[in-house]
Design a protein around this motif. Structure first.
Motif, PDB file in Angstrom:
ATOM      1  N   GLY A   1     -40.055 -38.885  17.989  1.00  0.00           N
ATOM      2  CA  GLY A   1     -41.478 -38.881  18.292  1.00  0.00           C
ATOM      3  C   GLY A   1     -41.935 -37.582  18.923  1.00  0.00           C
ATOM      4  O   GLY A   1     -41.273 -36.548  18.808  1.00  0.00           O
ATOM      5  N   ILE A   2     -43.061 -37.654  19.632  1.00  0.00           N
ATOM      6  CA  ILE A   2     -43.661 -36.484  20.283  1.00  0.00           C
ATOM      7  C   ILE A   2     -43.739 -36.760  21.780  1.00  0.00           C
ATOM      8  O   ILE A   2     -44.139 -37.844  22.210  1.00  0.00           O
ATOM      9  N   TYR A   3     -43.371 -35.757  22.558  1.00  0.00           N
ATOM     10  CA  TYR A   3     -43.280 -35.919  24.016  1.00  0.00           C
ATOM     11  C   TYR A   3     -44.041 -34.787  24.682  1.00  0.00           C
ATOM     12  O   TYR A   3     -43.824 -33.609  24.368  1.00  0.00           O
TER      13      TYR A   3
ATOM     14  N   ALA B   1     -51.017 -42.997  18.056  1.00  0.00           N
ATOM     15  CA  ALA B   1     -50.161 -42.150  17.223  1.00  0.00           C
ATOM     16  C   ALA B   1     -48.745 -41.987  17.778  1.00  0.00           C
ATOM     17  O   ALA B   1     -47.908 -41.340  17.167  1.00  0.00           O
ATOM     18  N   GLY B   2     -48.482 -42.553  18.942  1.00  0.00           N
ATOM     19  CA  GLY B   2     -47.111 -42.575  19.428  1.00  0.00           C
ATOM     20  C   GLY B   2     -46.704 -41.396  20.292  1.00  0.00           C
ATOM     21  O   GLY B   2     -45.517 -41.089  20.410  1.00  0.00           O
ATOM     22  N   VAL B   3     -47.678 -40.703  20.898  1.00  0.00           N
ATOM     23  CA  VAL B   3     -47.349 -39.614  21.814  1.00  0.00           C
ATOM     24  C   VAL B   3     -46.827 -40.220  23.117  1.00  0.00           C
ATOM     25  O   VAL B   3     -47.439 -41.120  23.690  1.00  0.00           O
ATOM     26  N   LYS B   4     -45.682 -39.711  23.581  1.00  0.00           N
ATOM     27  CA  LYS B   4     -44.997 -40.306  24.728  1.00  0.00           C
ATOM     28  C   LYS B   4     -44.863 -39.271  25.853  1.00  0.00           C
ATOM     29  O   LYS B   4     -44.917 -38.069  25.599  1.00  0.00           O
ATOM     30  N   PRO B   5     -44.635 -39.727  27.071  1.00  0.00           N
ATOM     31  CA  PRO B   5     -44.438 -38.778  28.175  1.00  0.00           C
ATOM     32  C   PRO B   5     -43.103 -38.041  28.052  1.00  0.00           C
ATOM     33  O   PRO B   5     -42.124 -38.581  27.523  1.00  0.00           O
ATOM     34  N   TYR B   6     -43.095 -36.821  28.543  1.00  0.00           N
ATOM     35  CA  TYR B   6     -41.904 -35.970  28.469  1.00  0.00           C
ATOM     36  C   TYR B   6     -40.675 -36.643  29.083  1.00  0.00           C
ATOM     37  O   TYR B   6     -39.553 -36.454  28.612  1.00  0.00           O
ATOM     38  N   THR B   7     -40.897 -37.469  30.095  1.00  0.00           N
ATOM     39  CA  THR B   7     -39.769 -38.120  30.772  1.00  0.00           C
ATOM     40  C   THR B   7     -38.993 -39.064  29.852  1.00  0.00           C
ATOM     41  O   THR B   7     -37.846 -39.409  30.133  1.00  0.00           O
ATOM     42  N   GLU B   8     -39.594 -39.466  28.731  1.00  0.00           N
ATOM     43  CA  GLU B   8     -38.911 -40.364  27.791  1.00  0.00           C
ATOM     44  C   GLU B   8     -38.177 -39.613  26.677  1.00  0.00           C
ATOM     45  O   GLU B   8     -37.519 -40.242  25.833  1.00  0.00           O
ATOM     46  N   TYR B   9     -38.287 -38.303  26.651  1.00  0.00           N
ATOM     47  CA  TYR B   9     -37.617 -37.506  25.611  1.00  0.00           C
ATOM     48  C   TYR B   9     -36.106 -37.748  25.674  1.00  0.00           C
ATOM     49  O   TYR B   9     -35.484 -37.584  26.722  1.00  0.00           O
ATOM     50  N   PRO B  10     -35.470 -38.142  24.553  1.00  0.00           N
ATOM     51  CA  PRO B  10     -34.058 -38.539  24.596  1.00  0.00           C
ATOM     52  C   PRO B  10     -33.049 -37.385  24.666  1.00  0.00           C
ATOM     53  O   PRO B  10     -31.849 -37.625  24.797  1.00  0.00           O
ATOM     54  N   ARG B  11     -33.518 -36.145  24.544  1.00  0.00           N
ATOM     55  CA  ARG B  11     -32.650 -34.967  24.676  1.00  0.00           C
ATOM     56  C   ARG B  11     -31.508 -34.961  23.663  1.00  0.00           C
ATOM     57  O   ARG B  11     -30.346 -34.731  23.989  1.00  0.00           O
ATOM     58  N   LYS B  12     -31.888 -35.185  22.405  1.00  0.00           N
ATOM     59  CA  LYS B  12     -30.916 -35.132  21.316  1.00  0.00           C
ATOM     60  C   LYS B  12     -31.247 -34.021  20.318  1.00  0.00           C
ATOM     61  O   LYS B  12     -30.807 -34.057  19.176  1.00  0.00           O
ATOM     62  N   GLY B  13     -32.026 -33.042  20.769  1.00  0.00           N
ATOM     63  CA  GLY B  13     -32.483 -31.986  19.873  1.00  0.00           C
ATOM     64  C   GLY B  13     -33.862 -32.302  19.330  1.00  0.00           C
ATOM     65  O   GLY B  13     -34.322 -33.441  19.375  1.00  0.00           O
ATOM     66  N   ALA B  14     -34.555 -31.283  18.821  1.00  0.00           N
ATOM     67  CA  ALA B  14     -35.916 -31.456  18.319  1.00  0.00           C
ATOM     68  C   ALA B  14     -36.178 -30.478  17.183  1.00  0.00           C
ATOM     69  O   ALA B  14     -35.453 -29.491  17.007  1.00  0.00           O
TER      70      ALA B  14
ATOM     71  N   GLU C   1     -29.574 -27.548  23.471  1.00  0.00           N
ATOM     72  CA  GLU C   1     -29.436 -26.338  24.297  1.00  0.00           C
ATOM     73  C   GLU C   1     -30.555 -25.340  23.999  1.00  0.00           C
ATOM     74  O   GLU C   1     -31.114 -24.722  24.912  1.00  0.00           O
ATOM     75  N   THR C   2     -30.892 -25.200  22.725  1.00  0.00           N
ATOM     76  CA  THR C   2     -31.981 -24.298  22.328  1.00  0.00           C
ATOM     77  C   THR C   2     -33.319 -24.810  22.858  1.00  0.00           C
ATOM     78  O   THR C   2     -34.131 -24.035  23.377  1.00  0.00           O
ATOM     79  N   ILE C   3     -33.541 -26.108  22.730  1.00  0.00           N
ATOM     80  CA  ILE C   3     -34.790 -26.697  23.214  1.00  0.00           C
ATOM     81  C   ILE C   3     -34.942 -26.481  24.718  1.00  0.00           C
ATOM     82  O   ILE C   3     -36.000 -26.064  25.211  1.00  0.00           O
ATOM     83  N   GLN C   4     -33.873 -26.742  25.462  1.00  0.00           N
ATOM     84  CA  GLN C   4     -33.949 -26.588  26.919  1.00  0.00           C
ATOM     85  C   GLN C   4     -34.156 -25.139  27.320  1.00  0.00           C
ATOM     86  O   GLN C   4     -34.876 -24.842  28.277  1.00  0.00           O
TER      87      GLN C   4
END
Length: 278
Positions: free
Chosen positions: A109-111, A143-156, A86-89
């Motif tokens: 990872g990083i998104y 280094a494993g940077v991924k697109p934002y669309t793959e972010y699992p939305r479990k907090g960061a 919720e804070t991240i969003q």
């Protein structure tokens, strides 16, 4: 701990040139200091998935990662604290409202979004902004940077940002500044790209030093901290001895007790010698 010290080393721009292997001298400094009975820990803004094996293989007593939200000592996880989704969003919503692009750093990872990637690729980066140098290199590596669309939305752990104007960034502060440190990294005169991160005030590199000292039963007066970036400021402010690298921005140098040689001149090694850690 008598004359034994607890040393905290930032990685990028401090222990290593961003995304390059540790030098022979930097590695020797860490190993010899530990043999002499000092504790040496990494203290980085990186999350654990991108703390590279060639850095860890040097051998450390622990790692403070994600700017303080993750702490490991002797291979044991002492703390792992993600911000609620919720804070991240909420933060993302504020930044996006003012046209600011984000980098989400989570346990997985990083998104980043496509626009942030475009800006990064065209941005000019100097060593005084080691975070920007590292991010540009990450895009060109595995280094494993991924697109934002793959972010699992479990907090960061934290959010980084890139914007094309500081006015837009100022507009976000009434929404977020009470809860977060704003870290804006050095930028060249006439820059068309500004990068930084927000770090929640309850946990930062300085507070993590206090947690590590409590674990060892030591005092902050027994600590030495090395950094080069403004996300090291709280760490240097808490340290018994604060060391800024020669490649640091002037603001960080002004807050330090000592300024050593730059990262590409093996400043860590030579300052370890001057401080009789080795």
């Amino acid at each position: 701990m008598a004359d034994r010290k607890i040393v905290f080393l930032d990685i990028d721009g401090t222990f290593t040139v961003p995304l390059e292997k540790p030098t022979v001298l930097a590695s020797r400094a860490v190993r010899e200091a530990r043999k002499n009975g000092h504790k040496v820990l990494l203290s980085t803004g990186r999350n654990m998935p991108i703390v590279s094996a060639d850095v860890l293989e040097v051998g450390f007593d622990g790692v403070v990662a994600s700017a303080g939200r993750h702490i490991e000592i002797g291979g044991k996880v002492i703390r792992d604290s993600v911000l609620p989704e919720e804070t991240i969003q909420n933060c993302l919503q504020v930044f996006h409202k003012f046209g600011i692009y984000c980098r989400i750093e989570s346990p997985e990872g990083i998104y980043i979004d496509n626009r942030l990637q475009e800006i990064l690729m065209s941005a000019a980066a100097e060593l005084s902004n080691s975070e920007l140098v590292r991010m540009k290199k990450e895009l060109a590596s595995d280094a494993g940077v991924k697109p934002y669309t793959e972010y699992p939305r479990k907090g960061a752990y934290k959010l980084g940002f890139i914007c094309t104007g500081l006015d837009e960034l100022e507009k976000t502060k009434p929404y977020l500044e009470q809860e977060f440190h704003y870290v804006v990294h050095p930028y060249a005169e006439g820059a068309d790209c500004y990068n930084g991160e927000i770090i929640r005030r309850d946990m930062d590199k300085g507070e993590a030093m206090e947690r590590v000292c409590a674990y060892y039963g030591a005092d902050l007066a027994d600590t030495v901290a090395f950094g080069d970036s403004m996300n090291d400021l709280q760490m240097l402010q808490c340290a018994g001895l604060a060391v800024a690298m020669g490649n640091s921005c002037q603001e960080l140098k002004d807050s330090a007790d000592v300024v050593c040689e730059s990262v590409d001149e093996d400043g860590v090694y030579y300052e370890f010698k001057r401080q009789h850690l080795i």
